[in-house]
Structure formats: C-alpha cells, structure tokens
Design a protein around this motif. Structure first.
Motif, short mmCIF file in Angstrom:
data_model
loop_
_atom_site.label_atom_id
_atom_site.label_comp_id
_atom_site.label_asym_id
_atom_site.label_seq_id
_atom_site.Cartn_x
_atom_site.Cartn_y
_atom_site.Cartn_z
N GLN A 45 0.82 -1.20 0.00
CA GLN A 45 0.00 0.00 0.00
C GLN A 45 0.86 1.26 0.00
O GLN A 45 1.94 1.28 0.58
CB GLN A 45 -0.91 0.04 1.25
CG GLN A 45 -1.97 -1.02 1.31
CD GLN A 45 -1.43 -2.37 1.72
OE1 GLN A 45 -0.39 -2.46 2.36
NE2 GLN A 45 -2.14 -3.44 1.34
N LEU A 46 0.35 2.28 -0.66
CA LEU A 46 0.86 3.64 -0.53
C LEU A 46 -0.31 4.53 -0.15
O LEU A 46 -1.46 4.24 -0.49
CB LEU A 46 1.49 4.11 -1.85
CG LEU A 46 2.80 3.41 -2.25
CD1 LEU A 46 3.23 3.85 -3.64
CD2 LEU A 46 3.90 3.71 -1.23
N GLU A 48 -8.18 2.03 -5.22
CA GLU A 48 -8.05 3.28 -4.48
C GLU A 48 -9.17 3.38 -3.46
O GLU A 48 -10.35 3.24 -3.81
CB GLU A 48 -8.09 4.48 -5.43
CG GLU A 48 -7.89 5.81 -4.75
CD GLU A 48 -7.80 6.97 -5.74
OE1 GLU A 48 -7.67 8.12 -5.28
OE2 GLU A 48 -7.86 6.72 -6.95
N GLU A 49 -8.80 3.60 -2.20
CA GLU A 49 -9.79 3.79 -1.14
C GLU A 49 -9.72 5.24 -0.66
O GLU A 49 -8.63 5.78 -0.46
CB GLU A 49 -9.52 2.85 0.03
CG GLU A 49 -9.63 1.38 -0.33
CD GLU A 49 -9.47 0.48 0.87
OE1 GLU A 49 -9.63 0.98 2.01
OE2 GLU A 49 -9.18 -0.72 0.69
N HIS A 99 -9.52 9.63 8.30
CA HIS A 99 -9.87 9.54 6.87
C HIS A 99 -8.75 8.82 6.14
O HIS A 99 -7.59 9.24 6.18
CB HIS A 99 -10.08 10.92 6.24
CG HIS A 99 -10.61 10.81 4.84
ND1 HIS A 99 -11.96 10.78 4.54
CD2 HIS A 99 -9.96 10.67 3.65
CE1 HIS A 99 -12.12 10.65 3.24
NE2 HIS A 99 -10.92 10.58 2.68
N TRP A 100 -9.11 7.73 5.49
CA TRP A 100 -8.13 6.93 4.75
C TRP A 100 -8.18 7.25 3.26
O TRP A 100 -9.25 7.24 2.65
CB TRP A 100 -8.43 5.44 4.93
CG TRP A 100 -8.22 4.94 6.32
CD1 TRP A 100 -9.17 4.76 7.29
CD2 TRP A 100 -6.97 4.57 6.92
NE1 TRP A 100 -8.59 4.30 8.44
CE2 TRP A 100 -7.25 4.18 8.25
CE3 TRP A 100 -5.65 4.54 6.46
CZ2 TRP A 100 -6.25 3.74 9.12
CZ3 TRP A 100 -4.67 4.12 7.33
CH2 TRP A 100 -4.97 3.72 8.64
N HIS A 101 -7.03 7.56 2.70
CA HIS A 101 -6.86 7.62 1.25
C HIS A 101 -5.63 6.79 0.94
O HIS A 101 -4.50 7.17 1.28
CB HIS A 101 -6.67 9.07 0.78
CG HIS A 101 -6.56 9.19 -0.71
ND1 HIS A 101 -5.83 10.19 -1.33
CD2 HIS A 101 -7.06 8.42 -1.72
CE1 HIS A 101 -5.91 10.04 -2.63
NE2 HIS A 101 -6.65 8.97 -2.91
N LEU A 102 -5.86 5.65 0.31
CA LEU A 102 -4.74 4.74 0.09
C LEU A 102 -4.93 3.96 -1.20
O LEU A 102 -6.03 3.88 -1.75
CB LEU A 102 -4.57 3.79 1.27
CG LEU A 102 -5.74 2.87 1.60
CD1 LEU A 102 -5.53 1.49 1.03
CD2 LEU A 102 -5.92 2.77 3.11
N PHE A 103 -3.82 3.40 -1.67
CA PHE A 103 -3.81 2.59 -2.88
C PHE A 103 -3.37 1.17 -2.52
O PHE A 103 -2.30 0.97 -1.94
CB PHE A 103 -2.85 3.18 -3.92
CG PHE A 103 -3.16 4.61 -4.29
CD1 PHE A 103 -4.17 4.90 -5.20
CD2 PHE A 103 -2.45 5.66 -3.73
CE1 PHE A 103 -4.46 6.22 -5.54
CE2 PHE A 103 -2.73 6.98 -4.06
CZ PHE A 103 -3.74 7.26 -4.97
N ASP A 130 -5.26 11.60 2.36
CA ASP A 130 -5.26 10.91 3.64
C ASP A 130 -5.09 11.92 4.77
O ASP A 130 -4.35 12.90 4.63
CB ASP A 130 -4.12 9.89 3.66
CG ASP A 130 -4.22 8.92 4.82
OD1 ASP A 130 -4.76 7.82 4.62
OD2 ASP A 130 -3.75 9.26 5.92
N SER A 131 -5.76 11.69 5.89
CA SER A 131 -5.69 12.67 6.98
C SER A 131 -4.31 12.74 7.61
O SER A 131 -3.99 13.70 8.31
CB SER A 131 -6.74 12.36 8.06
OG SER A 131 -6.53 11.09 8.64
#
Length: 212
Positions: A151-152, A187-188, A201-205, A157-158
C-alpha cells in the motif's frame, strides 16, 4: 481495513506506539494484497521452494507467516527490534526458511533477483526525502516477473499533514508503477478507524504489480 494507530505529534512528526499496535493486530489474517500476489504466483509454473520474498516492515509477522506456510524463503525487515522479537517468538513459523534484519528503510540493502517484495502499510512511514531511493531499491531488487504488493497513502489521507511520512497523488503513483504491469490497483478514499478505534480519513492505494 487499515490498522495503524494515530498519536499526538510534535512538529508534524507522526509518532507510533508500536507495542500497542502489535498487540492490537494479534491474530489478524494476511492482507489481501499479499494473497492476491500469491495467487498470481501459484498460477505460474515455478517451484515455491526456490522463491524468495522480502517482507518490508514485517511487524509481528502476519504476512511473513503466510509466506513461510506456503514454502517461501523470507527475509523479514523491520526497524523496530520488538517487531522482530515478536516474529521470532511465534510458534507458527519455520525459522529454517526465515532470515530477519533490524534496519531502517533508508539504510537497508536489498538482495538481488527477489521474487516478491511485500510492504503492507509500511512504505508511507519512510521519510519523504528517502522514499525515491527506497522505491528505486525495490524496483532494482525485483527480478523480471517478480512482484511488488502493498500500500501507498494518497494525498487526501488525513495523515498527509505529517511531514515525516510520504503521500502520493494518483499521477505520482502512475509514474512509480511504470516499470510494472499492474495486476491490482484499488483506491480507497473514505472515513474509517485505526486499530484502536480512532477516527481517521483513509486515502490509500492497494497495489499488486508485476515487474516487466
């Protein structure tokens, strides 16, 4: 769901209580990115006993154990001595196929012709000034046909406020993955919780990629 722990910081440096984290994730299964990569390998004709995996940021071993169970040789790398101690004390590992190393990402040297590099939620914690060289090491270490999975974190992302971590836009990610054939890229971007139930807050690949 991602499972790192958020703690108060100083000067935008992300601080972790790794002991609490290791205790919070005990017994969790291997991550889907690893299972997806392993499924691709198992669809190919190659003896598992000859395969070498590097588990970057192996922690207490939730992914390492699965690799060993399937007959892989594994080099587990983590910068935290407690992580390696917990891994080596597990009753469910074959230590004959396991090597470990306690070292920070910016200092490590990876072996050549690696079949798989697994980095589950670990690479974002490499300081951003060292990340380009770390990624170069990963690409060069993999043999042609080898895979990266992990994952990156994205720029929304917070935790992107922390200057001690690295985050990437989708465009930056596409450039990083140019040496690869992408087999999985999800992508999330959503609110969620950390391992201890804190809001985040998650922003990940989520990535599985085969080196060309």
């Amino acid at each position: 769901m991602p499972d790192y722990i958020n703690y108060p910081t100083k000067n935008n440096v992300f601080e972790r209580d790794w002991t609490a984290y290791y205790s919070a994730v005990v017994g969790r299964p291997p991550r889907d990115t690893l299972l997806t990569a392993l499924a691709h390998f198992e669809a190919e004709e190659s003896a598992a006993s000859s395969r070498l995996a590097v588990d970057l940021g192996c922690g207490e071993g939730r992914d390492t154990v699965e690799l060993l169970r399937r007959g892989w040789r594994v080099l587990g790398i983590d910068g935290e001595p407690e992580a390696i101690a917990r891994l080596l004390n597990r009753p469910d590992i074959n230590q004959n196929h396991l090597q470990t190393q306690i070292i920070r990402f910016e200092e490590m040297i990876l072996p050549e012709a690696v079949d798989l590099i697994n980095a589950s939620f670990s690479l974002p914690f490499c300081p951003p000034e060292y990340f380009p060289n770390l990624w170069k090491k990963i690409v060069l270490s993999l043999r042609s046909g080898g895979r990266f999975c992990g994952q990156l974190f994205g720029d929304r992302d917070s935790w992107a406020i922390y200057t001690s971590m690295n985050h990437h836009t989708r465009q930056q990610l596409d450039l990083l993955l140019q040496p690869f054939e992408v087999e999985m890229l999800e992508e999330e971007d959503h609110p969620g919780k950390t391992a201890l139930g804190e809001d985040k807050h998650w922003h990940l690949f989520q990535i599985v990629a085969r080196k060309r």
